[in-house]
Design an enzyme around this catalytic site. Structure first.
Site, short mmCIF file in Angstrom:
data_model
loop_
_atom_site.label_atom_id
_atom_site.label_comp_id
_atom_site.label_asym_id
_atom_site.label_seq_id
_atom_site.Cartn_x
_atom_site.Cartn_y
_atom_site.Cartn_z
N LYS A 71 -24.60 -3.27 -34.31
CA LYS A 71 -23.20 -3.06 -33.90
C LYS A 71 -22.79 -4.08 -32.86
O LYS A 71 -21.64 -4.50 -32.79
CB LYS A 71 -23.03 -1.64 -33.36
N HIS A 109 -30.48 12.78 -36.61
CA HIS A 109 -29.24 12.01 -36.64
C HIS A 109 -28.33 12.55 -37.73
O HIS A 109 -28.77 12.82 -38.84
CB HIS A 109 -29.54 10.53 -36.86
#
Length: 940
Positions: free
Chosen positions: A603, A138
């Protein structure tokens, strides 16, 4: 007995002294680049910040030329990095010191063993515990490999500082060496000019194995066994730590991950561990000079010695040396076999014949610096095909055991310790594969591929239009009743299907040659139904990895959004009820892994909602498994930040729901977290020790929260979380100006253009917040210092509960004191708020183009202040980080520097958006992004 965290033992006096030296050297390097005036300008900026005169600071930065910005950006980016190095060195010192003098600290393995040994099932716990950190690519590690190497040089020099102070090392030479590396660092490009390729990501991570992980894992595994023996507990083959890898196999949203990258990842891993073995065997060859005139050897070792390519008359009476030469020859042949690429003996021989002009067998790749007579003989034996390769790591291990047994039989057991014992331990942990590679793909891709296969086989024309019940019926029929594959070489395939089948074929090949451990799981992103899992099974069946009895690759659902987590209970109930699934799980030792997504759930619903939904899902899924006699194990997809499930690892594991950790736990380690935790062997050992100790602690600790109280606590959390979710979504998805605020008042556009990973920032063109990947989302909020994903919605929700009824604050305070999950949840918010800065955030808000958009900041500011007040009230604290004095001191060192960097970044973004920066100067923004991430230490 309560133990202190090792970080709390750090020596602030030493760190302060070292930071002073490093700052002095950086000042000198800056003076050399920009003159006295350039350094004076930098010092003036720090003074303005210290005085709290932010308007004057902003004005001074706005008057700087772009050339001034070049030097200032580098200075304020590098100083926090140098502070990090000093702190890491001190931690390494404390790890060694406390272990050598047998002093206690939280998470120390020997202390944990004392507790485990008291359990009735201590042997089962220790035999089966398995913690798996999974390294991912990532894109939050923004430093170049070159900068990481310079960091390691400075780290090694600072490790000698105490010896310098004691007069054991020449101070002038030490200082000159340190000056040289700081000078080089100041004049080295901090960021990458080109975007990483998947191969770069693989090789970068392999550096951590070479520098720290292999040594640390081997040492920890050996210590684990030693402690078991000390406690009188006989273990067969414990594996407390094994490693996982996503790089090369995680193709979710990354079109650059292919069958070739999967093969490359596996072969590079094999090369790394085989090179390590070859080096270790070489060391043993050098040290095992035992003469057959003075000691006996077993018949097996004598036979190995006869087969050795080392025919020197000087070593004819040194059977152990010749046996190790024989082993090394086989290891070299094995390495060449794997490097051949298609895993054929013929290809390996061809590669050898092309390269074996000694000095050119890629000996630099193969065996580093071992070019001497004995190696020449080994390589000659390999090239003449007189030496076989090891077909399995077990065969290599057997040869080592033969030597060990010979030593034991002939009263030479003292020679087993050291390098020999380390090598044996490493083979048991790493085999020939080093780390298990996960595959991952989005469920929608699987569905499209299966739909195409079913249509081409004339089974179903419109699979995607079927109901869920109809889909499952079709898939089960193919899995249970028809042994044939659906694909045909005579039928053309879409690019997507061809690519997916190629990856699965490669996975089959790798498992056949490297062993079952090399690839064990395939993760399905966005799992929303049972059919999502059976679709993957169909694709695995196409290449022979699944049949009616066995799944050689376990199908692992990933539940990511709040809705998916809430539905996971029902989905898994259905899935685990099918007979074919029961047989698959039975042949996987009754384990079923489930991955939990922290990033997307956060999120989607905010920090509280995400944390609580994950907590409940684990409880429910564990219960489903227990009802069916299945061990549900969890793979925690955590990031570095609290907004992505991060935070202190020990606390995170020990605060997991009671009973949800059986014996195996996996968790992702990504971005800058990899460098912070595993950048050197001492830090790596300590952080791995924390993971194992925390897991053992949670497995044996009885429930400390009163069960009756826990029922009340859960009801309270249900109410608060529902409110928090609404507050969060009202802002993020309900406020008409929020989208523009995020894209204008944060460096998201600049973050997305950073060359920090091979994967795009979004799966598709971004038209709303939901389309943005969680990592750049969190990374950008870290950059503008709001840290919104780690706290927004917390303050109002708790405040509403507190104001609803007298005594509710006291209830929350009691929950904080008695419930580990709740304490960890709030402590993470405390830490996040301590790193946020609303003064800086205000200046980012001014980047927004309209007053309506800028007004979003006022909503955020009000919630921040409320959250601060509520958290401190529940904790009964006066300020942040009262329970983390070392982190508080650490931030005190670095804040004045990387906070100034935020103001520089704001000015650079202004100039960029006004087209006042050249292409070369745009890289300055990327340097500031790097510096802020370095200062925060867990930014994505």
């Amino acid at each position: 007995m309560a133990f202190n965290k090792l970080e709390s033992s750090n020596n602030q006096e030493i760190i302060s002294e070292e930071v002073g030296i490093l700052k002095e050297l950086l000042d000198d390097a800056t003076r050399g680049m920009a003159g006295e005036q350039g350094l004076t300008t930098i010092q003036h900026l720090v003074e303005l910040y210290d005085e709290g005169d932010y308007e004057a600071l902003t004005q001074a930065i706005s008057e700087m030329t772009n050339d001034d910005m070049v030097v200032a950006s580098r200075y304020f980016s590098l100083l926090p990095l140098l502070i990090n190095i000093s702190e890491d060195v001190d931690l390494a010192y404390e790890v060694n010191r406390k272990n050598n003098i047998d002093e206690s600290y939280l998470g120390k393995l020997s202390e944990t063993f004392d507790v485990v040994a008291e359990s009735d099932n201590a042997r089962d716990i220790l035999e089966n515990v398995n913690v798996v950190p999974v390294l991912t690519a990532h894109p939050t590690q923004v430093q170049r490999k070159t900068m990481l190497e310079l960091t390691n040089h400075i780290h090694e020099l600072l490790r000698k500082h105490r010896d310098v102070k004691d007069g054991l090392i020449n101070k002038d030479k030490w200082y000159a060496d340190l000056r040289r590396y700081v000078e080089i660092m100041m004049k080295t490009d901090i960021i990458r000019e080109k975007k990483l390729k998947v191969k770069n990501e693989i090789t970068n991570v392999m550096e951590y194995y070479n520098s720290s992980l292999i040594k640390a894992i081997t040492k920890l595994s050996h210590e684990f066994k030693r402690l078991a023996v000390e406690k009188g507990i006989e273990l067969d083959n414990p594996t407390p730590i094994t490693m996982g890898m996503w790089i090369g196999g995680d193709r979710d949203g990354n079109p650059f991950v292919t069958a070739e990258t999967l093969k490359l990842s596996a072969t590079l891993q094999s090369e790394v561990i085989l090179n390590y073995y070859i080096e270790k065997v070489d060391n043993l060859y050098r040290s095992f000079s035992l003469s057959s005139r003075l000691t006996e050897v077993s018949e097996t070792v004598a036979e190995m010695a006869k087969l050795s390519p080392d025919t020197s008359v000087y070593r004819e009476n040194e059977p152990y040396r010749r046996a190790f030469s024989y082993i090394q020859s086989k290891l070299i042949q094995t390495l060449l076999f794997f490097k051949a690429g298609n895993f054929s003996k013929e290809r390996a021989a061809k590669r050898l014949s092309e390269n074996v002009r000694l000095g050119s067998v890629s000996t630099g790749e193969v065996v580093a610096d071992f070019v001497h007579d004995r190696l020449s003989q080994s390589l000659q034996a390999v090239s003449q095909q007189t030496t076989e390769f090891y077909e399995t790591a077990e065969a290599f291990h057997d040869d080592l055991l033969a030597i060990k047994n010979s030593l034991l039989e002939n009263d030479d057991s003292v020679l087993i310790s050291g390098d020999f014992e380390e090598l044996l331990q490493a083979v048991e942990v790493f085999g020939f594969y080093l780390a298990t590679i996960d595959m991952r793909q989005d469920s929608s891709v699987h569905e499209a591929c299966v739909a195409e296969l079913l249509k081409s086989a004339n089974i179903v024309d419109n699979y995607s239009e079927l109901t869920e019940v109809e889909k499952v019926a079709v898939l089960l029929k193919e899995l249970q009743e028809d042994p044939r594959t659906l694909s045909s070489t005579n039928v053309s395939k879409s690019e997507t299907l061809e690519k997916e089948l190629a990856i699965f074929r490669t996975a089959r090949l790798l498992k056949d040659y490297l062993g079952e451990e090399v690839i064990k799981q395939h993760i399905i992103s966005h799992t929303e139904s049972v059919s999502d899992m059976f679709e993957l099974a169909i694709l695995l069946k196409e290449v022979g990895l699944v049949d009616t009895e066995r799944a050689r690759v376990q199908i692992v659902p990933l539940f990511e959004t709040i809705e998916d987590l809430e539905n996971s209970n029902e989905i898994m109930k259905q899935y685990l009820g099918y007979d074919i699934v029961k047989r698959w799980i039975k042949n996987s030792n009754n384990y079923q892994e489930i991955m939990l997504g922290y990033s997307d759930s956060n999120k989607d619903g905010g920090y509280l909602s995400s944390g609580w939904t994950l907590y409940k899902a684990q409880n429910e899924l564990t219960n489903i498994g227990e009802e069916r006699g299945i061990k549900i194990t969890f793979f925690h997809g955590r990031g570095g930040t609290v907004g992505r499930g991060g935070g202190p690892s020990y606390d995170a594991i020990t605060s997991q729901p009671f009973g949800t950790i059986k014996d195996r736990i996996r968790l992702t380690e990504q971005g800058e977290v990899i460098g912070n935790k595993y950048g050197n062997k001492d830090a790596a050992y300590y952080n791995l020790e924390m993971l194992v100790s925390a897991t053992l602690d949670r497995m044996v600790t009885r429930q400390i929260t009163d069960p009756d109280e826990l029922v009340d606590f859960r009801e309270i959390m249900d109410s608060i979380v529902q409110d928090s979710n609404r507050i969060y979504r009202d802002l993020v998805f309900g406020n008409e100006h929020f989208y523009d605020y995020f894209f204008e008042a944060s460096p998201i556009k600049e973050v997305s253009s950073l060359n920090i990973g091979s994967r795009p920032a979004a799966r598709k063109t971004i038209t709303d917040i939901s389309g943005l990947r969680a990592i750049p989302w969190v990374f950008s909020w870290s950059q503008n210092r709001i840290m919104l994903p780690g706290w927004y919605g917390v303050g109002s929700a708790f405040n509403h509960y507190i104001e609803a009824e007298e005594g509710n604050l006291e209830k929350l305070q009691h929950m904080f004191e008695t419930w580990p999950f709740f304490r960890s949840l709030l402590s993470n918010v405390d830490m996040v708020l301590s790193k946020s800065d609303m003064n800086i955030a205000f200046h980012y808000a001014q980047l927004a183009e309209s007053e309506e958009v800028r007004s979003v900041f006022n909503i955020i500011l009000d919630e921040w202040q409320l959250t601060k007040n509520v958290i401190l009230a529940i904790e009964k604290h006066d300020d942040f980080l009262e329970e983390s004095p070392s982190l508080k001191a650490s931030l005190g060192f670095r804040l004045p520097y990387f906070n100034v960097l935020n103001y520089i970044q704001i000015e650079l973004i202004k100039r960029l958006r006004n087209n006042n920066l050249t292409d070369d100067e745009i890289s300055l923004i990327h340097i500031t992004i790097n510096g802020i991430a370095t200062g925060l230490r867990n930014s994505g």
